[in-house]
Motif scaffolding. Structure first.
Motif, PDB file in Angstrom:
ATOM      1  N   UNK A  92     -60.457  14.585  13.152  1.00  0.00           N
ATOM      2  CA  UNK A  92     -59.758  13.752  14.133  1.00  0.00           C
ATOM      3  C   UNK A  92     -58.989  12.583  13.489  1.00  0.00           C
ATOM      4  N   UNK A  93     -59.030  12.476  12.162  1.00  0.00           N
ATOM      5  CA  UNK A  93     -58.370  11.373  11.466  1.00  0.00           C
ATOM      6  C   UNK A  93     -56.863  11.586  11.330  1.00  0.00           C
ATOM      7  N   UNK A  94     -56.207  10.507  10.966  1.00  0.00           N
ATOM      8  CA  UNK A  94     -54.756  10.478  10.740  1.00  0.00           C
ATOM      9  C   UNK A  94     -54.548  10.158   9.266  1.00  0.00           C
ATOM     10  N   UNK A  95     -53.717  10.927   8.602  1.00  0.00           N
ATOM     11  CA  UNK A  95     -53.368  10.638   7.215  1.00  0.00           C
ATOM     12  C   UNK A  95     -51.898  10.238   7.185  1.00  0.00           C
ATOM     13  N   UNK A  96     -51.638   9.042   6.699  1.00  0.00           N
ATOM     14  CA  UNK A  96     -50.272   8.553   6.553  1.00  0.00           C
ATOM     15  C   UNK A  96     -49.952   8.501   5.074  1.00  0.00           C
ATOM     16  N   UNK A  97     -49.032   9.354   4.651  1.00  0.00           N
ATOM     17  CA  UNK A  97     -48.610   9.377   3.259  1.00  0.00           C
ATOM     18  C   UNK A  97     -47.251   8.723   3.113  1.00  0.00           C
ATOM     19  N   UNK A  98     -47.180   7.734   2.243  1.00  0.00           N
ATOM     20  CA  UNK A  98     -45.914   7.061   1.976  1.00  0.00           C
ATOM     21  C   UNK A  98     -45.369   7.624   0.668  1.00  0.00           C
ATOM     22  N   UNK A  99     -44.227   8.263   0.758  1.00  0.00           N
ATOM     23  CA  UNK A  99     -43.602   8.989  -0.356  1.00  0.00           C
ATOM     24  C   UNK A  99     -44.579   9.983  -0.994  1.00  0.00           C
ATOM     25  N   UNK A 100     -45.200  10.835  -0.181  1.00  0.00           N
ATOM     26  CA  UNK A 100     -46.191  11.767  -0.731  1.00  0.00           C
ATOM     27  C   UNK A 100     -45.540  12.835  -1.612  1.00  0.00           C
TER      28      UNK A 100
END
Length: 166
Positions: A92-100
């Motif tokens: 149920x989590x959110x993963x936010x990748x910045x310039x992944x």
């Protein structure tokens, strides 16, 4: 000198105009994020290529709201290394990748986590929501990313306050 300033201004203007064109994508990402927060999810942020500081900033924004009356939301910064996602992350989590990197979000997606990628230039990693900063200039891209994650924060709170999704 004037020519260089004109080029810099044109690059910023083009990236800003492109951000306006992505408004629906930002709203959709915020709606999906608010649904995950509503179900007990957490935000796990990381950043590559200089994005680790932004990931820490995002986590602080969500856990320590600066606007009175906004609730704190669970968020962690993974710095520059998303390798702990299989250990820390839950479906149920959110993963936010910045310039992944292209494969950074694959494990999160395999585990059912919502993935949001703030990208630079024309790169499009596999993610549920890809929000591009259409500039190859890392400084301009960073300005756009900062704007995007502040918009995400504000919209997530609006959706949670209204208990509706986008």
């Amino acid at each position: 000198m004037a020519e260089a300033l004109d080029q810099a201004r044109a690059g910023r203007d083009a990236a800003g105009t492109a951000l306006v064109a992505e408004t629906r994508a930002v709203v959709a990402a915020a709606g999906a994020m608010s649904a995950r927060f509503r179900s007990g999810g957490r935000l796990l942020a990381f950043g590559r290529n200089g994005g680790a500081a932004d990931a820490a900033h995002v986590a602080v924004e969500f856990t320590h709201p600066v606007i009175v009356g906004k609730r704190a939301l669970p968020a962690l910064s993974l710095g520059e290394d998303p390798s702990t996602l299989p250990i820390l992350g839950r479906p149920r989590d959110i993963v936010l990748g910045i310039r992944p990197a292209p494969d950074d979000l694959a494990v999160a997606r395999e585990h059912g986590m919502l993935t949001v990628a703030l990208t630079m230039g024309r790169r499009r990693p596999e993610a549920d929501h890809v929000l591009p900063a259409l500039s190859e200039d890392p400084l301009i891209a960073r300005e756009i990313h900062v704007t995007m994650y502040h918009l995400l924060w504000e919209l997530v709170h609006l959706f949670l306050e209204g208990e509706t999704e986008a």
